[in-house]
Motif scaffolding. Structure first.
Motif, PDB file in Angstrom:
ATOM      1  N   HIS A  61       0.886  -1.028  -0.205  1.00 44.71           N
ATOM      2  CA  HIS A  61       0.152  -0.265   0.008  1.00 44.71           C
ATOM      3  C   HIS A  61       0.739   1.342  -0.234  1.00 44.71           C
ATOM      4  O   HIS A  61       0.409   2.385   0.751  1.00 44.71           O
ATOM      5  CB  HIS A  61      -1.071   0.147   0.847  1.00 44.71           C
ATOM      6  N   MET A  99      -5.116   1.401   1.465  1.00 47.62           N
ATOM      7  CA  MET A  99      -5.837   0.653   2.199  1.00 47.62           C
ATOM      8  C   MET A  99      -4.609   1.141   2.916  1.00 47.62           C
ATOM      9  O   MET A  99      -3.324   1.663   2.907  1.00 47.62           O
ATOM     10  CB  MET A  99      -4.801  -1.222   1.294  1.00 47.62           C
ATOM     11  N   GLU A 125      -4.680  -5.846   5.380  1.00 50.47           N
ATOM     12  CA  GLU A 125      -6.803  -5.037   5.080  1.00 50.47           C
ATOM     13  C   GLU A 125      -6.251  -6.290   3.634  1.00 50.47           C
ATOM     14  O   GLU A 125      -7.002  -6.842   3.127  1.00 50.47           O
ATOM     15  CB  GLU A 125      -6.795  -4.113   5.226  1.00 50.47           C
ATOM     16  N   MET A 126      -4.842  -5.818   2.817  1.00 53.78           N
ATOM     17  CA  MET A 126      -4.984  -6.328   1.511  1.00 53.78           C
ATOM     18  C   MET A 126      -4.783  -7.783   1.734  1.00 53.78           C
ATOM     19  O   MET A 126      -5.039  -8.359   0.620  1.00 53.78           O
ATOM     20  CB  MET A 126      -3.430  -5.848   0.990  1.00 53.78           C
ATOM     21  N   THR A 147     -12.052  -1.311   6.831  1.00 49.93           N
ATOM     22  CA  THR A 147     -11.298  -1.695   7.631  1.00 49.93           C
ATOM     23  C   THR A 147     -11.955  -2.502   9.002  1.00 49.93           C
ATOM     24  O   THR A 147     -11.299  -3.617   9.505  1.00 49.93           O
ATOM     25  CB  THR A 147     -10.590  -0.196   7.989  1.00 49.93           C
TER      26      THR A 147
END
Ligand code: 5GP
Ligand code: MN
Length: 339
Positions: A120, A137, A142-143, A185
């Protein structure tokens, strides 16, 4: 990452592969969480998987599930070189240019393995066959969650994976408060808790493990805090002598820069940390709003990062580096006072 990429990756992972996963040098919570989260996921596909970090990381990250399997490139160089050279696939996580891996740059750029980037940060280099790059992001963790979701494997997320991914989202969002924290998120975090991430346990193990000396070092840093109110800037210095006095250990200065940013009205905060061993001043920059410390670091301090959090380095002395910082501030006057 489009449908075709996902189909390609699915196909690739449908047979057993030798996989190496690498984060950036001086790995942080997001780097360790994302690499180990992906590690546990790929193991479920019966692949041979190895996480290799360029160098050591703070002890507050050493409780993470899978920590004991990690290899450190600077300590086990030749066996790591063999693994990298033999790999079918190399995942590069939480960075987007090989130089961010320090001494691993050479072996990574020569490797013939297929590269998959999940990251990110801004301005990615063009080395990956499959690139999942998104500056909006909150975190690479999270990705990785979205990556597993895109592969239709959310049901495979167990408590180990959930714990790893929760960790990096928590640390990269400053515990869910930075601008990068979205409603998505929070939904991801909610799902990770349902899948077994113990939020209080994770928080305590990262943030409530201070030594007395670390708090003394923080006191020293806060004593050194300087404010330039007309330029809405605050900065902290720590000399090698001061670090030695408080028996500095890796990770002890993590987050200290944020104290400058917590001052009312401050838009830009910096910390300058002397590292005699590497012969550099390590710089961390943080900002509020649209003021881009990524741009400032790229232009003046051999670094980069995100709009509101960037790092860099200087080869001058601590004093000369601070003087340079002060001297460039007036050229940002308008941007700093616009926030
Ligand atoms: P930190 O100040 O915590 O070291 O880093 C803040 C952010 O900037 C992190 O996302 C980190 O990955 C990035 N960063 C730190 N140092 C560098 C650097 O030298 N080059 C680039 N491109 N990014 C950096
Ligand atoms: Mn990150």
């Amino acid at each position: 990452m489009n449908k075709q990429d996902i189909t390609g990756i699915k196909q690739l992972l449908s047979t057993q592969k030798k996989i190496v996963i690498v984060p950036h040098k001086n790995p942080d919570g997001d780097a360790i969480g994302s690499t180990l989260g992906l590690y546990h996921y790929l193991l479920k596909g019966n692949h041979q998987v190895q996480v290799i970090v360029p160098n050591d990381y703070p002890s507050f990250l050493k409780w993470v599930p899978g920590n004991d399997t990690i290899l450190k490139y600077d300590l086990q160089t030749s066996s790591c070189d063999t693994l990298i050279n033999d790999a079918d696939i190399i995942f590069t996580l939480d960075f987007n240019a090989f130089h961010r891996t320090g001494n691993m740059e050479d072996v990574l750029s020569k490797s013939k393995a297929l590269k998959i980037m999940i990251d990110h940060h801004q301005t990615p280099d063009d080395y990956a066959t499959y690139m999942f790059s998104d500056v909006n992001m909150s975190s690479t963790c999270e990705m990785v969650y979205h990556f597993i979701d895109m592969l239709n494997d959310k049901s495979l997320i167990d408590s180990n994976i959930a714990t790893c991914l929760y960790l990096g989202i928590m640390t990269d969002t400053g515990s869910f408060r930075f601008r990068s924290t979205t409603s998505t998120t929070h939904r991801v975090i909610a799902d990770l808790i349902e899948k077994g991430a113990q939020n209080t346990y994770i928080h305590n193990h990262v943030y409530d493990t201070n030594s007395y000396e670390r708090l003394q070092l923080l006191g020293c840093a806060l004593n050194n805090l300087k404010v330039i109110p007309e330029l809405r800037t605050a900065y902290i210095t720590l000399s090698q002598k001061e670090l030695n006095t408080y028996n500095f250990k890796k990770g002890d200065t993590e987050g200290v820069v944020n104290y400058g940013l917590s001052l009312n009205g401050i838009v830009l905060a910096a910390i300058f940390i002397e590292d005699k061993q590497e012969g550099i001043i390590k710089i961390s920059l943080r900002s509020k709003g649209d003021f881009s410390v990524n741009e400032m670091s790229r232009a003046h301090f051999n670094g980069g990062g995100h709009t509101n959090a960037a790092g860099g380095k200087s080869y001058s002395s601590l004093n000369a580096t601070v003087e340079k910082f002060i001297s460039i501030l007036p050229s940002y006057n308008k941007a700093l006072n616009n926030e």
